[in-house]
Scaffold this motif. Sequence first.
Motif, PDB file in Angstrom:
ATOM      1  N   ARG A 122       0.834  -1.214   0.000  1.00 49.97           N
ATOM      2  CA  ARG A 122       0.000   0.000   0.000  1.00 49.97           C
ATOM      3  C   ARG A 122       0.867   1.262   0.000  1.00 49.97           C
ATOM      4  NH1 ARG A 122      -5.404  -1.033   1.045  1.00 49.97           N
ATOM      5  NH2 ARG A 122      -5.790  -3.085   1.947  1.00 49.97           N
ATOM      6  N   LEU A 123       1.907   1.245   0.811  1.00 48.99           N
ATOM      7  CA  LEU A 123       2.805   2.393   0.895  1.00 48.99           C
ATOM      8  C   LEU A 123       3.491   2.649  -0.449  1.00 48.99           C
ATOM      9  CD1 LEU A 123       4.053   4.520   2.752  1.00 48.99           C
ATOM     10  CD2 LEU A 123       5.736   2.810   3.456  1.00 48.99           C
ATOM     11  N   LEU A 124       3.985   1.600  -1.067  1.00 50.67           N
ATOM     12  CA  LEU A 124       4.638   1.746  -2.362  1.00 50.67           C
ATOM     13  C   LEU A 124       3.631   2.201  -3.424  1.00 50.67           C
ATOM     14  CD1 LEU A 124       7.294   1.535  -3.859  1.00 50.67           C
ATOM     15  CD2 LEU A 124       6.794  -0.879  -4.285  1.00 50.67           C
ATOM     16  N   TRP A 125       2.417   1.657  -3.378  1.00 51.27           N
ATOM     17  CA  TRP A 125       1.392   2.027  -4.350  1.00 51.27           C
ATOM     18  C   TRP A 125       1.062   3.523  -4.273  1.00 51.27           C
ATOM     19  CZ3 TRP A 125      -0.300   1.405  -8.827  1.00 51.27           C
ATOM     20  CH2 TRP A 125      -1.555   1.840  -9.242  1.00 51.27           C
TER      21      TRP A 125
ATOM     22  N   ARG B  10       2.833   8.043 -10.901  1.00 47.27           N
ATOM     23  CA  ARG B  10       3.597   7.887 -12.148  1.00 47.27           C
ATOM     24  C   ARG B  10       4.994   8.507 -12.062  1.00 47.27           C
ATOM     25  NH1 ARG B  10      -0.724   8.061 -17.094  1.00 47.27           N
ATOM     26  NH2 ARG B  10      -2.301   6.833 -16.034  1.00 47.27           N
ATOM     27  N   PRO B  11       5.830   7.965 -11.186  1.00 50.17           N
ATOM     28  CA  PRO B  11       7.188   8.518 -11.038  1.00 50.17           C
ATOM     29  C   PRO B  11       7.953   8.442 -12.357  1.00 50.17           C
ATOM     30  CG  PRO B  11       7.058   6.338 -10.062  1.00 50.17           C
ATOM     31  CD  PRO B  11       5.652   6.740 -10.419  1.00 50.17           C
ATOM     32  N   GLY B  12       8.596   9.536 -12.720  1.00 47.04           N
ATOM     33  CA  GLY B  12       9.359   9.575 -13.966  1.00 47.04           C
ATOM     34  C   GLY B  12       8.493   9.424 -15.206  1.00 47.04           C
ATOM     35  N   GLY B  13       7.178   9.534 -15.044  1.00 48.82           N
ATOM     36  CA  GLY B  13       6.263   9.371 -16.171  1.00 48.82           C
ATOM     37  C   GLY B  13       5.917   7.921 -16.472  1.00 48.82           C
ATOM     38  N   PHE B  14       6.290   7.011 -15.587  1.00 51.92           N
ATOM     39  CA  PHE B  14       6.040   5.579 -15.793  1.00 51.92           C
ATOM     40  C   PHE B  14       4.753   5.162 -15.091  1.00 51.92           C
ATOM     41  CE2 PHE B  14      10.696   6.112 -15.928  1.00 51.92           C
ATOM     42  CZ  PHE B  14      10.903   5.742 -17.248  1.00 51.92           C
ATOM     43  N   LYS B  15       3.829   4.595 -15.839  1.00 53.22           N
ATOM     44  CA  LYS B  15       2.548   4.153 -15.285  1.00 53.22           C
ATOM     45  C   LYS B  15       2.652   2.713 -14.805  1.00 53.22           C
ATOM     46  CE  LYS B  15      -2.251   3.264 -16.389  1.00 53.22           C
ATOM     47  NZ  LYS B  15      -3.281   3.237 -17.418  1.00 53.22           N
ATOM     48  N   PHE B  16       2.190   2.485 -13.589  1.00 52.24           N
ATOM     49  CA  PHE B  16       2.175   1.144 -13.012  1.00 52.24           C
ATOM     50  C   PHE B  16       0.748   0.685 -12.753  1.00 52.24           C
ATOM     51  CE2 PHE B  16       6.455   2.419 -12.175  1.00 52.24           C
ATOM     52  CZ  PHE B  16       7.186   1.244 -12.217  1.00 52.24           C
ATOM     53  N   ARG B  17       0.544  -0.603 -12.845  1.00 53.74           N
ATOM     54  CA  ARG B  17      -0.718  -1.241 -12.465  1.00 53.74           C
ATOM     55  C   ARG B  17      -0.423  -2.039 -11.199  1.00 53.74           C
ATOM     56  NH1 ARG B  17      -4.012  -1.839 -17.162  1.00 53.74           N
ATOM     57  NH2 ARG B  17      -2.903  -1.100 -18.998  1.00 53.74           N
TER      58      ARG B  17
ATOM     59  N   LEU C 175       1.137 -10.196 -10.401  1.00 51.07           N
ATOM     60  CA  LEU C 175       2.300  -9.354 -10.121  1.00 51.07           C
ATOM     61  C   LEU C 175       1.902  -8.242  -9.159  1.00 51.07           C
ATOM     62  CD1 LEU C 175       3.482  -8.957 -13.822  1.00 51.07           C
ATOM     63  CD2 LEU C 175       4.109 -10.739 -12.176  1.00 51.07           C
ATOM     64  N   ASP C 176       2.749  -7.963  -8.183  1.00 53.52           N
ATOM     65  CA  ASP C 176       2.436  -6.881  -7.240  1.00 53.52           C
ATOM     66  C   ASP C 176       2.215  -5.575  -8.002  1.00 53.52           C
ATOM     67  OD1 ASP C 176       2.650  -8.626  -5.104  1.00 53.52           O
ATOM     68  OD2 ASP C 176       4.678  -8.003  -4.560  1.00 53.52           O
ATOM     69  N   PHE C 177       3.180  -5.220  -8.854  1.00 50.30           N
ATOM     70  CA  PHE C 177       3.081  -4.009  -9.669  1.00 50.30           C
ATOM     71  C   PHE C 177       3.673  -4.316 -11.037  1.00 50.30           C
ATOM     72  CE2 PHE C 177       3.619  -2.745  -5.240  1.00 50.30           C
ATOM     73  CZ  PHE C 177       2.436  -2.061  -5.047  1.00 50.30           C
ATOM     74  N   TYR C 178       3.132  -3.655 -12.070  1.00 57.14           N
ATOM     75  CA  TYR C 178       3.584  -3.930 -13.428  1.00 57.14           C
ATOM     76  C   TYR C 178       3.550  -2.666 -14.264  1.00 57.14           C
ATOM     77  CZ  TYR C 178       3.743  -5.962 -18.104  1.00 57.14           C
ATOM     78  OH  TYR C 178       4.088  -6.270 -19.394  1.00 57.14           O
TER      79      TYR C 178
ATOM     80  N   ARG D 153      15.540   4.483  -6.317  1.00 56.46           N
ATOM     81  CA  ARG D 153      16.151   3.320  -6.970  1.00 56.46           C
ATOM     82  C   ARG D 153      15.241   2.763  -8.066  1.00 56.46           C
ATOM     83  NH1 ARG D 153      19.553   0.937  -9.634  1.00 56.46           N
ATOM     84  NH2 ARG D 153      19.867  -1.271  -9.313  1.00 56.46           N
ATOM     85  N   LEU D 154      13.957   2.676  -7.794  1.00 55.87           N
ATOM     86  CA  LEU D 154      13.010   2.139  -8.763  1.00 55.87           C
ATOM     87  C   LEU D 154      12.916   3.042  -9.996  1.00 55.87           C
ATOM     88  CD1 LEU D 154      11.159  -0.187  -9.316  1.00 55.87           C
ATOM     89  CD2 LEU D 154       9.385   0.950  -8.009  1.00 55.87           C
ATOM     90  N   THR D 155      12.940   4.341  -9.798  1.00 61.81           N
ATOM     91  CA  THR D 155      12.924   5.278 -10.928  1.00 61.81           C
ATOM     92  C   THR D 155      14.191   5.118 -11.763  1.00 61.81           C
ATOM     93  OG1 THR D 155      11.551   6.821  -9.667  1.00 61.81           O
ATOM     94  CG2 THR D 155      12.678   7.709 -11.597  1.00 61.81           C
ATOM     95  N   ASP D 156      15.337   4.922 -11.097  1.00 54.99           N
ATOM     96  CA  ASP D 156      16.592   4.678 -11.822  1.00 54.99           C
ATOM     97  C   ASP D 156      16.491   3.403 -12.669  1.00 54.99           C
ATOM     98  OD1 ASP D 156      17.704   6.933 -10.664  1.00 54.99           O
ATOM     99  OD2 ASP D 156      18.901   5.814  -9.182  1.00 54.99           O
TER     100      ASP D 156
END
Length: 124
Positions: free
Chosen positions: A24-27, A33-40, A50-53, A109-112
């Motif tokens: 939940r915290l990560l979601w 949309r960090p860095g413009g990246f969309k996650f599901r 998958l937890d996130f994709y 780190r995830l954005t990198d």
Amino acid sequence: MITGPRETIKRARQLRSEMSVPERLLWQHLRERPGGFKFRRQHPAGIYVLDFYCARLRLAVEVDGWAHDSVKTIARDRQRSAFLRSQGIATTRIPAKAVLDSVEAVMVRLTDICEARADGLLSR
């Protein structure tokens, strides 16, 4: 886009309401949309959820808690990662403790990772 059978889709919907505290915290951060990246979140992929994709990057993000430390679960995680690799999907595993300790550091780190993967996909 990767999806799964009806049972997996149903399970994914159920898991969206049962997310762990670290998920939940990560979601909360990924939905911006960090860095413009969309996650599901809780995305079906074959027989797995998958937890996130991130579909654009073909990147799965798994939040691993203490339950992922057992021999049986480690073997299952390897099978899952092998299946995802066969579908062209990379997997990044993040310890739940890291999310709880510093979600900001995890997001950096995830954005990198996302930016490096985007650069790699563009150069193909």
